[in-house]
Structure formats: C-alpha cells, structure tokens
Scaffold this motif. Structure first.
Motif, PDB file in Angstrom:
ATOM      1  N   UNK A  97       0.839  -1.209   0.000  1.00  0.00           N
ATOM      2  CA  UNK A  97       0.000   0.000   0.000  1.00  0.00           C
ATOM      3  C   UNK A  97       0.877   1.263   0.000  1.00  0.00           C
ATOM      4  N   UNK A  98       0.326   2.334  -0.621  1.00  0.00           N
ATOM      5  CA  UNK A  98       1.041   3.618  -0.649  1.00  0.00           C
ATOM      6  C   UNK A  98       0.207   4.644   0.122  1.00  0.00           C
ATOM      7  N   UNK A  99       0.816   5.158   1.183  1.00  0.00           N
ATOM      8  CA  UNK A  99       0.092   5.968   2.167  1.00  0.00           C
ATOM      9  C   UNK A  99       0.576   7.417   2.103  1.00  0.00           C
ATOM     10  N   UNK A 100      -0.377   8.339   2.120  1.00  0.00           N
ATOM     11  CA  UNK A 100      -0.016   9.760   2.226  1.00  0.00           C
ATOM     12  C   UNK A 100      -0.244  10.223   3.652  1.00  0.00           C
ATOM     13  N   UNK A 109       0.109  16.157  -4.158  1.00  0.00           N
ATOM     14  CA  UNK A 109      -0.762  15.045  -3.744  1.00  0.00           C
ATOM     15  C   UNK A 109      -1.877  14.777  -4.763  1.00  0.00           C
ATOM     16  N   UNK A 110      -2.501  15.852  -5.286  1.00  0.00           N
ATOM     17  CA  UNK A 110      -3.601  15.664  -6.234  1.00  0.00           C
ATOM     18  C   UNK A 110      -3.140  14.913  -7.468  1.00  0.00           C
ATOM     19  N   UNK A 111      -1.981  15.279  -7.975  1.00  0.00           N
ATOM     20  CA  UNK A 111      -1.452  14.625  -9.171  1.00  0.00           C
ATOM     21  C   UNK A 111      -1.201  13.138  -8.895  1.00  0.00           C
ATOM     22  N   UNK A 112      -0.579  12.846  -7.745  1.00  0.00           N
ATOM     23  CA  UNK A 112      -0.285  11.435  -7.431  1.00  0.00           C
ATOM     24  C   UNK A 112      -1.555  10.633  -7.209  1.00  0.00           C
ATOM     25  N   UNK A 113      -2.569  11.276  -6.651  1.00  0.00           N
ATOM     26  CA  UNK A 113      -3.851  10.568  -6.476  1.00  0.00           C
ATOM     27  C   UNK A 113      -4.455  10.270  -7.849  1.00  0.00           C
ATOM     28  N   UNK A 114      -4.420  11.238  -8.710  1.00  0.00           N
ATOM     29  CA  UNK A 114      -4.974  11.066 -10.062  1.00  0.00           C
ATOM     30  C   UNK A 114      -4.250   9.946 -10.806  1.00  0.00           C
ATOM     31  N   UNK A 115      -2.920   9.842 -10.547  1.00  0.00           N
ATOM     32  CA  UNK A 115      -2.125   8.776 -11.192  1.00  0.00           C
ATOM     33  C   UNK A 115      -2.276   7.430 -10.478  1.00  0.00           C
ATOM     34  N   UNK A 116      -3.157   7.366  -9.495  1.00  0.00           N
ATOM     35  CA  UNK A 116      -3.399   6.144  -8.695  1.00  0.00           C
ATOM     36  C   UNK A 116      -2.125   5.665  -7.985  1.00  0.00           C
ATOM     37  N   UNK A 117      -1.357   6.617  -7.474  1.00  0.00           N
ATOM     38  CA  UNK A 117      -0.133   6.263  -6.747  1.00  0.00           C
ATOM     39  C   UNK A 117      -0.306   6.417  -5.239  1.00  0.00           C
ATOM     40  N   UNK A 118      -1.501   6.821  -4.800  1.00  0.00           N
ATOM     41  CA  UNK A 118      -1.789   6.909  -3.362  1.00  0.00           C
ATOM     42  C   UNK A 118      -3.052   6.091  -3.091  1.00  0.00           C
ATOM     43  N   UNK A 119      -2.978   5.190  -2.093  1.00  0.00           N
ATOM     44  CA  UNK A 119      -4.113   4.297  -1.816  1.00  0.00           C
ATOM     45  C   UNK A 119      -4.852   4.670  -0.537  1.00  0.00           C
ATOM     46  N   UNK A 120      -4.196   5.438   0.334  1.00  0.00           N
ATOM     47  CA  UNK A 120      -4.746   5.670   1.671  1.00  0.00           C
ATOM     48  C   UNK A 120      -4.138   6.961   2.226  1.00  0.00           C
ATOM     49  N   UNK A 121      -4.951   7.726   2.948  1.00  0.00           N
ATOM     50  CA  UNK A 121      -4.414   8.911   3.642  1.00  0.00           C
ATOM     51  C   UNK A 121      -4.643   8.714   5.144  1.00  0.00           C
ATOM     52  N   UNK A 122      -3.600   8.950   5.931  1.00  0.00           N
ATOM     53  CA  UNK A 122      -3.768   8.967   7.406  1.00  0.00           C
ATOM     54  C   UNK A 122      -3.119  10.244   7.930  1.00  0.00           C
ATOM     55  N   UNK A 123      -3.891  10.983   8.715  1.00  0.00           N
ATOM     56  CA  UNK A 123      -3.357  12.199   9.342  1.00  0.00           C
ATOM     57  C   UNK A 123      -3.664  12.138  10.839  1.00  0.00           C
ATOM     58  N   UNK A 124      -3.076  13.056  11.574  1.00  0.00           N
ATOM     59  CA  UNK A 124      -3.401  13.211  12.993  1.00  0.00           C
ATOM     60  C   UNK A 124      -4.397  14.345  13.156  1.00  0.00           C
ATOM     61  N   UNK A 125      -4.540  14.831  14.361  1.00  0.00           N
ATOM     62  CA  UNK A 125      -5.429  15.980  14.584  1.00  0.00           C
ATOM     63  C   UNK A 125      -5.024  16.710  15.854  1.00  0.00           C
ATOM     64  N   UNK A 126      -5.361  17.970  15.892  1.00  0.00           N
ATOM     65  CA  UNK A 126      -5.131  18.788  17.079  1.00  0.00           C
ATOM     66  C   UNK A 126      -6.390  18.944  17.917  1.00  0.00           C
ATOM     67  N   UNK A 127      -7.535  18.700  17.290  1.00  0.00           N
ATOM     68  CA  UNK A 127      -8.798  18.790  18.032  1.00  0.00           C
ATOM     69  C   UNK A 127      -9.893  18.161  17.156  1.00  0.00           C
ATOM     70  N   UNK A 128     -10.561  17.170  17.731  1.00  0.00           N
ATOM     71  CA  UNK A 128     -11.708  16.558  17.045  1.00  0.00           C
ATOM     72  C   UNK A 128     -12.944  16.880  17.874  1.00  0.00           C
TER      73      UNK A 128
END
Ligand code: MRU
Length: 365
Positions: A160-163, A229-248
């Motif tokens: 998998x390729x993760x952003x 990131x948009x270009x790589x997503x369009x090229x199907x080179x990113x399968x998943x995004x995981x980020x953190x957060x400062x406040x949910x």
C-alpha cells in the motif's frame, strides 16, 4: 522511539520530567533533522515559551508538556497557604493554555492534573498529586498511541502507498505517534509499504520530522511538495491517507489539523481514496459545538515569507524567500468536515466521525 544518537541506538521520549531538578526535558524539534539535542526548561514560563516557539510541537507532546509544566509551576510554589497556591496554579494553567490555542490536548491534560490535585489536603500533597497526574497523562499518551497502532494496522496491506500530512509521529506525542502508529506496527510485522510525506509548508514538519522518523525506522518513504498530492492521487499512486489531529469535536466529528489537511481530504474524496484521522482520547473536545468556533492559531508572516535550515556551520538559519515588501497570511490549521472522513482511528476502535458522540461512554471511560 529509538534514535541513532552519538553513534548509539537509544530510546528517547519526546517529553519527560526530571523531578529532582523540577525541569521539563524536551527534544529540541526546531533543530531536527540536522541535529538531535535535548533541552530542559527551568520554570513554567520557559515551558510555555518552548510550546509557543515550537521547541516542542504536536498535540500529544504539547499536552504532556503542559501537564508537566503545570506540575513544575505547582512544584515551584513556596509556602503552605492553599488559597495563594490555587491562585498561583491558575496563573500557571492560563500561561500554558495560551501558548498555543488550537490543540485541545494541553487543556485536557491540565484539567486532568487540576482534578487530581483536588483531593490533596496540603500544598505539598497537591504538588505530588500534580506530578503523578502529569506522569499518568504521559503514560496514557504512549498507551493510546500503541492502541491506535493495533486498531489501524489492518489498514496497512502489503504494497500500500500511504499519504500523510505534517507530523503526527512520535515527535508529536510522547512516543510512537498517531498517524504513524499503524505504520510502525505494520512495519514491525514485516509488512512492506511506502509513505509519501507532504512537505507541509510553512514549517515543513513532513519534510523535516516525519521523513526523519521514517528514515530512523527504515521505512520506505519520499517527500512530496504539498501541491503534488492531487497529481499522485490522479495517477493512482496513493491508496490511503492517514493524518493526525489537534482537536476533534466529539459532538460533530469535525477535525482541526495542520493547514492543508482539508484540501487533502477533498482530493481524497474526489479520487475515492480512504481518508483516516488517528487520535488519542486527549484530542477529543466534547464541549465545542461547531468547527467554526475552534480557535485557529494565526502564526507569524515570516514563516510564509521564508524558510529555516542550517548554515554551513550547523547553525539554525532563516532565509527570506518572498518579495521583501509583501505581507502574508498564515493560519496554522484548518477544519475538515466529517463527511470527508472515512474513519477516526482511536485506541478503542475506528469510528465514523459522526458516531463519536453516540459512543462517548466508550470513548470517555
Ligand atoms: O503546528 P504543529 O506542528 O504543532 O501541528 C501538528 C499538527 O497539526 C499535526 O498535523 C498533527 O496531526 C496533529 S498533532 C498530532
């Protein structure tokens, strides 16, 4: 986390407390990835400055730092008068709270410390309770990150390729991190994958900190500019995004995180890519009713108009990039709405953002 330091591999925490000297010990994150250095803050004002100047940064790490800072401020009080002690602690609390406004973890952490102090009958007893509550917050931070790793690891399938955006790694917490926890867990089990680290202008936490962490761990990764990131997503080179957060927001599922997160969530939705947010319990704000009301930190123009690095002598140095007569706008965070988020990874399971409130008894307990 283990770091290769002075030729040896050693375990370090991002934040710790030296009780015999009443000092908070921090990794000086502004020098990374060029230099690994520990610094101590000698009193609570210095601790608040370290948070404000981003010697230490990242929601969980500033949460633990604020908790220790409150215990440090309490510990420095001289006398036995309970009223004066309470007034002093309030000043310490307020100073640390104001250091950085967007992350809720410092407030949640210090509220835990204040609550623990309530049962103490003397100043000395309250000081001891403050320190053990701060230590407990730091320990829980590590436990929660480990739990996030266990919950999130099944998302990391082989190849998998993760952003990821900014740094929600161990430097942003006491250890392990949130967005990185599933990655470290999967890596430890031998799962191969690749990570794209958003550079994360203006302070470049992705290029400087996340990339450094992943390199320390031997995890395959590349840095990309924020706009790639948009270009790589369009090229199907990113399968998943995981980020953190400062406040949910527990009531709405809205997520405040480093500026640019909202854009990545929109891009992920456009390309049908799952978008996850990983958080410990201390990042949930159960009070605020609307994302619009989250205090968004506005930082200095100089961050946008230039960049920091090290000079040929290894000293931290700033270079101006932008037109000298132009000003800049620099909001540090943005707010992502719940409908763009696939799931919130917590140590107690993965939840739909709008289901946090319904599950509050599980998540608060
Ligand atoms: O300004 P920072 O570096 O303190 O901001 C940290 C972030 O916003 C990170 O993206 C992170 O996801 C939240 S802290 C775990």
């Amino acid at each position: 986390m283990r770091v290769c330091y002075k030729g040896r591999s050693e375990h370090f925490k991002t934040v710790s407390f030296e009780a015999s000297r009443n000092e908070v010990v921090l990794i000086e994150q502004r020098l990374l990835p060029h230099q690994f250095k520990l610094v101590s803050t000698l009193d609570y004002r210095a601790t608040a400055r370290a948070i404000q100047d981003m010697v230490v940064r990242g929601a969980g790490a500033i949460g633990a730092t604020a908790a220790y800072g409150l215990a440090q401020g309490a510990g420095a009080f001289r006398g036995a008068n309970l009223e004066r002690f309470a007034a002093h602690c309030l000043v310490v609390y307020q100073t640390l709270k104001e250091a950085r406004p967007t992350a809720v973890d410092p407030v949640n952490a210090m509220n835990d410390v204040l609550a623990a102090m309530l049962v103490g009958e003397s100043v000395e007893e309250k000081k001891a309770l403050a320190l053990s509550a701060a230590e407990e917050f730091a320990l829980n931070d590590v436990r929660h990150c480990r739990g996030i790793g266990e919950q999130g690891a099944p998302l990391i399938s082989p190849g998998i390729r993760v952003l990821t955006h900014c740094n929600a790694g161990w430097l942003a917490f006491v250890d392990i991190g949130t967005a990185t926890a599933p990655l470290y867990d999967a890596h430890a089990r031998g799962v191969p994958f690749h990570v794209f680290c958003d550079e994360t202008r203006p302070r470049c936490q992705g290029a400087g900190l996340t990339a450094w962490e992943l390199a320390q761990e031997g995890i395959s990764h590349q840095i990309i500019v924020d706009n790639a990131a948009g270009f790589l997503m369009w090229r199907r080179e990113i399968d998943l995004v995981i980020v953190g957060s400062d406040r949910v927001l527990g009531r709405t599922g809205e997520v405040a995180n480093k500026i640019g997160t909202y854009t990545k969530a929109i891009l992920a939705r456009r390309h049908g890519i799952p978008f996850y947010v990983a958080i410990p319990m201390s990042t949930i704000d159960w009070e605020t009713r609307r994302g619009w009301d989250i205090p968004i930190e506005e930082r200095s123009e100089e961050e946008v108009c230039g960049a920091w690095g090290v000079d040929s002598k290894g000293r931290r140095a700033y270079v101006r990039i932008a037109n000298p007569t132009s000003g800049a706008r620099n909001p540090g965070f943005d707010v992502t709405p719940p409908d763009l988020i696939t799931g919130i990874i917590t140590p107690r399971g993965i939840f739909k953002p709008r289901e946090l409130w319904k599950n509050r008894s599980v998540l608060k307990g």
